[in-house]
Scaffold this active site. Structure first.
Site, PDB file in Angstrom:
ATOM      1  N   ARG A 163     -32.736  44.965 -18.723  1.00 55.57           N
ATOM      2  CA  ARG A 163     -32.670  45.738 -19.964  1.00 55.57           C
ATOM      3  C   ARG A 163     -32.173  47.133 -19.619  1.00 55.57           C
ATOM      4  NH1 ARG A 163     -32.273  41.696 -22.129  1.00 55.57           N
ATOM      5  NH2 ARG A 163     -33.589  40.686 -23.677  1.00 55.57           N
ATOM      6  N   HIS A 202     -23.064  42.314 -23.508  1.00 52.89           N
ATOM      7  CA  HIS A 202     -24.238  41.478 -23.206  1.00 52.89           C
ATOM      8  C   HIS A 202     -23.863  39.997 -23.321  1.00 52.89           C
ATOM      9  CE1 HIS A 202     -28.886  41.139 -23.785  1.00 52.89           C
ATOM     10  NE2 HIS A 202     -28.426  40.320 -22.865  1.00 52.89           N
ATOM     11  N   GLN A 221     -27.416  48.179 -28.755  1.00 53.83           N
ATOM     12  CA  GLN A 221     -26.435  47.094 -28.777  1.00 53.83           C
ATOM     13  C   GLN A 221     -26.071  46.763 -30.213  1.00 53.83           C
ATOM     14  OE1 GLN A 221     -27.418  44.882 -24.578  1.00 53.83           O
ATOM     15  NE2 GLN A 221     -27.793  43.773 -26.417  1.00 53.83           N
ATOM     16  N   ASN A 276     -31.360  30.405 -20.507  1.00 55.07           N
ATOM     17  CA  ASN A 276     -30.187  31.055 -19.919  1.00 55.07           C
ATOM     18  C   ASN A 276     -30.522  31.827 -18.632  1.00 55.07           C
ATOM     19  OD1 ASN A 276     -31.506  33.238 -21.005  1.00 55.07           O
ATOM     20  ND2 ASN A 276     -30.048  33.572 -22.664  1.00 55.07           N
TER      21      ASN A 276
HETATM   22  P1  NDP Z   1     -39.871  36.259 -15.771  1.00 59.06           P
HETATM   23  O1  NDP Z   1     -40.988  36.527 -16.719  1.00 59.06           O
HETATM   24  O2  NDP Z   1     -39.673  34.890 -15.220  1.00 59.06           O
HETATM   25  O3  NDP Z   1     -40.012  37.221 -14.524  1.00 59.06           O
HETATM   26  C1  NDP Z   1     -40.236  38.573 -14.622  1.00 59.06           C
HETATM   27  C2  NDP Z   1     -40.923  39.022 -13.360  1.00 59.06           C
HETATM   28  O4  NDP Z   1     -41.011  40.451 -13.383  1.00 59.06           O
HETATM   29  C3  NDP Z   1     -42.358  38.492 -13.231  1.00 59.06           C
HETATM   30  O5  NDP Z   1     -42.533  37.971 -11.929  1.00 59.06           O
HETATM   31  C4  NDP Z   1     -43.175  39.756 -13.453  1.00 59.06           C
HETATM   32  O6  NDP Z   1     -44.394  39.748 -12.774  1.00 59.06           O
HETATM   33  C5  NDP Z   1     -42.263  40.788 -12.843  1.00 59.06           C
HETATM   34  N1  NDP Z   1     -42.585  42.165 -13.183  1.00 59.06           N
HETATM   35  C6  NDP Z   1     -43.073  42.645 -14.336  1.00 59.06           C
HETATM   36  N2  NDP Z   1     -43.207  43.975 -14.258  1.00 59.06           N
HETATM   37  C7  NDP Z   1     -42.787  44.326 -13.024  1.00 59.06           C
HETATM   38  C8  NDP Z   1     -42.715  45.574 -12.343  1.00 59.06           C
HETATM   39  N3  NDP Z   1     -43.083  46.716 -12.924  1.00 59.06           N
HETATM   40  N4  NDP Z   1     -42.239  45.592 -11.074  1.00 59.06           N
HETATM   41  C9  NDP Z   1     -41.886  44.445 -10.474  1.00 59.06           C
HETATM   42  N5  NDP Z   1     -41.951  43.228 -11.074  1.00 59.06           N
HETATM   43  C10 NDP Z   1     -42.386  43.183 -12.336  1.00 59.06           C
HETATM   44  O7  NDP Z   1     -38.559  36.793 -16.496  1.00 59.06           O
HETATM   45  P2  NDP Z   1     -37.055  36.317 -16.287  1.00 59.06           P
HETATM   46  O8  NDP Z   1     -36.746  36.283 -14.848  1.00 59.06           O
HETATM   47  O9  NDP Z   1     -36.793  35.123 -17.115  1.00 59.06           O
HETATM   48  O10 NDP Z   1     -36.269  37.521 -16.998  1.00 59.06           O
HETATM   49  C11 NDP Z   1     -36.370  38.855 -16.509  1.00 59.06           C
HETATM   50  C12 NDP Z   1     -35.800  39.792 -17.546  1.00 59.06           C
HETATM   51  O11 NDP Z   1     -34.406  39.577 -17.656  1.00 59.06           O
HETATM   52  C13 NDP Z   1     -36.316  39.552 -18.969  1.00 59.06           C
HETATM   53  O12 NDP Z   1     -37.503  40.278 -19.188  1.00 59.06           O
HETATM   54  C14 NDP Z   1     -35.219  40.027 -19.843  1.00 59.06           C
HETATM   55  O13 NDP Z   1     -35.408  41.385 -20.169  1.00 59.06           O
HETATM   56  C15 NDP Z   1     -33.985  39.902 -18.964  1.00 59.06           C
HETATM   57  N6  NDP Z   1     -33.068  38.867 -19.451  1.00 59.06           N
HETATM   58  C16 NDP Z   1     -31.772  39.223 -19.644  1.00 59.06           C
HETATM   59  C17 NDP Z   1     -30.878  38.312 -20.129  1.00 59.06           C
HETATM   60  C18 NDP Z   1     -29.442  38.676 -20.330  1.00 59.06           C
HETATM   61  O14 NDP Z   1     -28.769  37.989 -21.088  1.00 59.06           O
HETATM   62  N7  NDP Z   1     -28.923  39.699 -19.680  1.00 59.06           N
HETATM   63  C19 NDP Z   1     -31.290  36.951 -20.494  1.00 59.06           C
HETATM   64  C20 NDP Z   1     -32.655  36.650 -20.153  1.00 59.06           C
HETATM   65  C21 NDP Z   1     -33.507  37.604 -19.692  1.00 59.06           C
HETATM   66  P3  NDP Z   1     -45.714  39.108 -13.484  1.00 59.06           P
HETATM   67  O15 NDP Z   1     -45.536  37.645 -13.371  1.00 59.06           O
HETATM   68  O16 NDP Z   1     -46.829  39.627 -12.711  1.00 59.06           O
HETATM   69  O17 NDP Z   1     -45.710  39.602 -14.895  1.00 59.06           O
END
Ligand code: NDP
Length: 393
Positions: free
Chosen positions: A285, A333, A314, A147
């Site tokens: 989140r 959500h 939630q 998603n």
């Molecule tokens: P990904 O794992 O593809 O990407 C997350 C990115 O965040 C990575 O590039 C990671 O870097 C980076 N990151 C981690 N910590 C930090 C920080 N402190 N500052 C800057 N960048 C950081 O995740 P997604 O894009 O798939 O999803 C992101 C978030 O969205 C999920 O963790 C989830 O909580 C949320 N989500 C929400 C949904 C909803 O329904 N609203 C559905 C799906 C996800 P690195 O690679 O170095 O770790």
């Protein structure tokens, strides 16, 4: 034979749908980057049906019962007398969605003596105490990428909704008005604005790609830089710190996971460093933002708008201040649970179950915890810290 406990959100108040707005959903075979969409041997549902609510059962009943397994489906997940708590002690597999999370706390895991597998039908397993799962040898999985694009579309919708003042303008129509000035007194063009994402992973990068045609100036901060070719293609400005990025942005979108480094990142201090009148969209989140600091920033005008679909806890209680704060565009959500996304994560859940029952390896990209440690995609994206500690509510 296994007992599977599946926690899903309630059916619509008007009852489980007998028909739908559309006859089908387009099929996605591959995600950006090449990962294939779920490939179960078979599905027993019609893509486009409501699968994420109790009566939808993620389309799993026929398959599970044919295998001699027991499926219990409930939305009742809170408190010692909930169906979830009563059924958990002899359950082998728990399935839950982030939209209606069955919080698998250390206490619950300790009582779930037979629990071997926790599946997140969707993405984001922070409702599971990963440390406890590791300790008890429980495998934790999620349906990575199912998603991500759905969420990125929601982000773009919310940015446009806030900047153009869509929701209040819509409400004037519903109220019978034609109050142009009331509508436009807070309405701007997105064009030429500075827009930045905190994290450019699957969702963050998809947001950047979708925003490019709006002729905005794009920024990002992440722990790792994107390949130079992508930075050039999208005209991205990289910032080594969040502070450096938010200082110059008119719109900020949060797409980072919740972990100790990001918990309450957007507090009074950081919000004060943003441009006055910036917009903040958070579909990652809720706890990445300080709840009351967001309310204060909207009331003072430091933020011109806040939108997102993630709350803590939630479901959010009726008196949660984000329901009534000014200039918000919150939804429950839902961004990752469109009917299109449900078809993919239901198929992914089925794929994981087929692998589990047949003793075949589960794709690395679906693994969060396995063999007593963070594994697969979880080893990259998750850390075991206090922000991951799921909290029962
Ligand atoms: P990904 O794992 O593809 O990407 C997350 C990115 O965040 C990575 O590039 C990671 O870097 C980076 N990151 C981690 N910590 C930090 C920080 N402190 N500052 C800057 N960048 C950081 O995740 P997604 O894009 O798939 O999803 C992101 C978030 O969205 C999920 O963790 C989830 O909580 C949320 N989500 C929400 C949904 C909803 O329904 N609203 C559905 C799906 C996800 P690195 O690679 O170095 O770790």
């Amino acid at each position: 034979m296994a007992k599977i406990l599946c926690v899903l959100y309630d059916d619509p108040v008007t009852g489980y749908p007998q028909s739908y707005a559309r006859d089908d959903v387009p099929k996605v075979d591959r995600y950006p980057g090449g990962q294939t969409a779920p490939t179960p041997k078979q599905i027993d549902f019609q893509p486009g049906a409501l699968l994420g609510s109790v009566s939808g059962e993620l389309g799993l009943r026929k398959f599970l019962e044919a295998g001699g397994h027991q499926l219990v489906v409930t939305s009742d997940k809170e408190g010692a007398n909930s169906v979830f708590d009563r059924e958990l002690p002899d359950t082998d597999i728990v399935i839950s969605q982030p939209f209606w999370p069955a919080y698998l706390t250390a206490e619950r895991i300790a009582k779930a003596k037979k629990l071997k597998l926790a599946i997140t039908a969707g993405i984001g397993s922070d409702h599971v105490d990963l440390q406890a799962a590791i300790k008890h040898g429980i495998t934790v999985t999620e349906v990575t990428y199912s998603n991500s694009i759905s969420v990125s579309e929601h982000v773009v919708m919310m940015i446009l909704g806030l900047v153009r003042n869509y929701i209040p303008s819509y409400q004037w129509v519903v109220k019978g008005g034609w109050n142009i000035a009331d509508c436009v007194a807070r309405s701007y063009d997105l064009e030429a604005m500075e827009v930045g994402t905190v994290a450019a992973g699957r969702i963050g990068l998809a947001v950047l790609r979708r925003l490019k045609p709006f002729d905005v100036k794009l920024h990002y901060t992440d722990r790792h830089r994107l390949p130079e070719a992508i930075e050039q293609e999208l005209g991205l400005k990289y910032h080594a710190t969040v502070e450096s990025m938010i200082k110059v942005c008119d719109v900020v979108t949060i797409n980072a996971p919740l972990h100790p480094e990001t918990e309450h990142l957007f507090n009074d201090q950081l919000l004060a460093k943003m441009k006055r009148g910036a917009y903040l969209v958070n579909t990652a989140r809720a706890k990445i933002c300080d709840r009351d600091a967001i309310v204060r920033a909207l009331e003072s005008g430091q933020l011109a708008g806040y939108a997102g679909d993630v709350w803590f806890p939630q479901p959010a209680p009726a008196d949660h201040p984000w329901r009534t704060m000014p200039h918000h565009g919150m939804t429950p959500h839902i961004s990752g649970s469109s009917l299109s996304a449900q078809a993919r994560y239901a198929a992914g859940t089925r794929e994981i179950l087929e692998c589990w029952f047949e003793g075949r390896p589960i794709r690395d990209e679906y693994l969060i915890v396995d063999g007593g440690k963070l594994a697969g995609v979880g080893a990259h994206s998750y850390s075991v810290g206090k922000a991951e500690k799921a909290t029962a509510v």
